[in-house]
Enzyme design. Structure first.
Site, PDB file in Angstrom:
ATOM      1  N   GLU A   1      31.269 -29.758  25.541  1.00 39.70           N
ATOM      2  CA  GLU A   1      31.999 -31.007  25.723  1.00 39.70           C
ATOM      3  C   GLU A   1      31.154 -31.992  26.514  1.00 39.70           C
ATOM      4  OE1 GLU A   1      36.460 -31.672  27.095  1.00 39.70           O
ATOM      5  OE2 GLU A   1      35.127 -31.559  28.813  1.00 39.70           O
TER       6      GLU A   1
ATOM      7  N   TYR B   1      33.801 -39.965  24.529  1.00 38.06           N
ATOM      8  CA  TYR B   1      34.108 -38.534  24.617  1.00 38.06           C
ATOM      9  C   TYR B   1      33.646 -37.859  23.332  1.00 38.06           C
ATOM     10  CZ  TYR B   1      36.642 -34.168  24.790  1.00 38.06           C
ATOM     11  OH  TYR B   1      36.936 -32.838  24.787  1.00 38.06           O
TER      12      TYR B   1
END
Ligand code: GDP
Ligand code: MN
Length: 354
Positions: A177, A97
């Site tokens: 993101e 992530y």
């Protein structure tokens, strides 16, 4: 403005960041010119697609047509896709992530990363996240920390961070993101998924922003997705003053919205419909000073919009100017109070905003 995945990935590719080979599917009869297996992904401006069945792996062309049709008809959190993205399937070794975001509290850009990315990222222990301020000068240091966190060789991470940071700042992003950031079985770093939000307020310097799914609205800015008070005003100055007044009362404005001079039934409806993206709204404040605009037209438009949007929170309306009396008559007939000052709207909003 939230981009769709394929639009965000185009911006990544322009910044020399690795993305899977892919193709946008515009209609039910489009077929991707990609080798199987192919990953088919619903393009909706929300997350959690994987869990909702919006990401499908297709092994051969027998299933292709049926799956394309299925995804076009599958709503995800109430949203139907207008396009799909087909991509080569990556052989995944590991999912990370990685995100960059504007932190308004410290007026800086932060990098947030976790070694376990993918659809379960929210389940990660919050202590396991690297969360550091990032700017051009500290990229080598941040890359070192990322290298330890990801146990991945340093050079590709340093260039990835330079490219990501450039993509973020050049595009006036609020959020970028990447989840998952994938390491393939052959050791390549590839962005498996990307969510990107651009700052509408900087639209004036971006003639390059030509996105298909959403006409760019220069007069609408999301201030806080968790905001409790939405605002609609006419004229940028009055719209800003309205937002400031909400803050001064200790409440959290969700948005800035200038509906402009010629407010019609349709654009009042669109303005109110837009506000449904906020899940924590307690009240909507409408602040109109009518010169060219007519109060009665606004009043009628709000009445019509409310009938079409039954789940809106209470709306507190301050009107002044042209055709004020006619507006009061219309609103009174529907038991909607007309307020004459912004202060009164704030009082009412404060009552419901507990
Ligand atoms: P989201 O659920 O909306 O975040 O959609 P993602 O695009 O992140 O996809 C969800 C998950 O599907 C990823 O975390 C991967 O595990 C899987 N996935 C997506 N693309 C690929 C791919 O190319 N290959 C493989 N093996 N899995 C993929
Ligand atoms: Mn994802």
């Amino acid at each position: 403005m939230k981009l769709l995945e394929y639009e965000a990935k185009q911006l990544l590719a322009q910044a020399q960041i690795g993305i899977p080979r892919g193709q946008v599917i515009y209609t039910r009869t489009d077929t991707p010119q990609l080798d199987f297996p192919v990953v088919l992904k619903s393009q909706v401006p929300t997350g959690g697609r994987g869990k909702a069945g919006g990401v499908v792996i297709i092994e051969d062309d027998k299933q292709l047509e049926a799956d394309i049709r299925k995804l076009f008809n599958l709503p995800i959190q109430g949203l139907l896709p207008t396009v799909l993205l087909a991509e080569e399937k990556l052989a995944i070794q590991k999912e990370y992530y990685l995100s960059l975001l504007v932190d308004r509290a410290t007026a800086s850009i932060r990098l947030v990363a976790h070694p376990n990315g993918g659809v379960e990222v929210e389940a990660n222990d919050t202590d396991g996240f690297l969360n550091v301020e990032i700017n051009h000068d500290v990229i080598p240091e941040v890359a070192e920390r990322l290298q330890t966190l990801f146990a991945y060789p340093p050079d590709p991470l340093v260039s990835l961070l330079y490219n990501l940071f450039a993509a973020f700042t050049k595009n006036d992003a609020l959020l970028l993101e990447i989840n998952p950031l994938i390491i393939t079985k052959t050791g390549q770093l590839v962005c498996g998924d990307c969510k990107m939000e651009l700052d509408n307020a900087s639209a004036f310097r971006h003639p390059d922003w030509q996105f298909e799914h959403e006409p760019l609205d220069r007069n609408y800015v999301v201030l806080n997705p968790n905001g409790t008070i939405a605002t609609i005003a006419n004229g940028a100055g009055l719209a800003m003053a309205t937002v400031d007044a909400v803050v001064a009362r200790g409440m959290t404005p969700a948005n800035f919205l200038d509906i402009g001079g010629g407010a019609t039934t349709e654009n009042v409806y669109e303005a109110l419909a837009k506000l449904q993206e906020f899940f924590h709204l307690e009240a909507i404040i409408v602040n109109i000073f009518a010169g060219i605009t007519r109060c009665d037209q606004i009043a009628q438009a709000i009445i019509d919009a409310q009938a079409r949007l039954p789940h809106l929170p209470p709306i507190f309306i301050r009107l002044a100017g042209t055709n004020f009396e006619e507006a009061v008559a219309l609103l009174t007939a529907k038991n909607i109070p007309t307020l004459t000052t912004l202060e009164e709207c704030l009082d009412k909003a404060a009552e419901v905003n507990k």
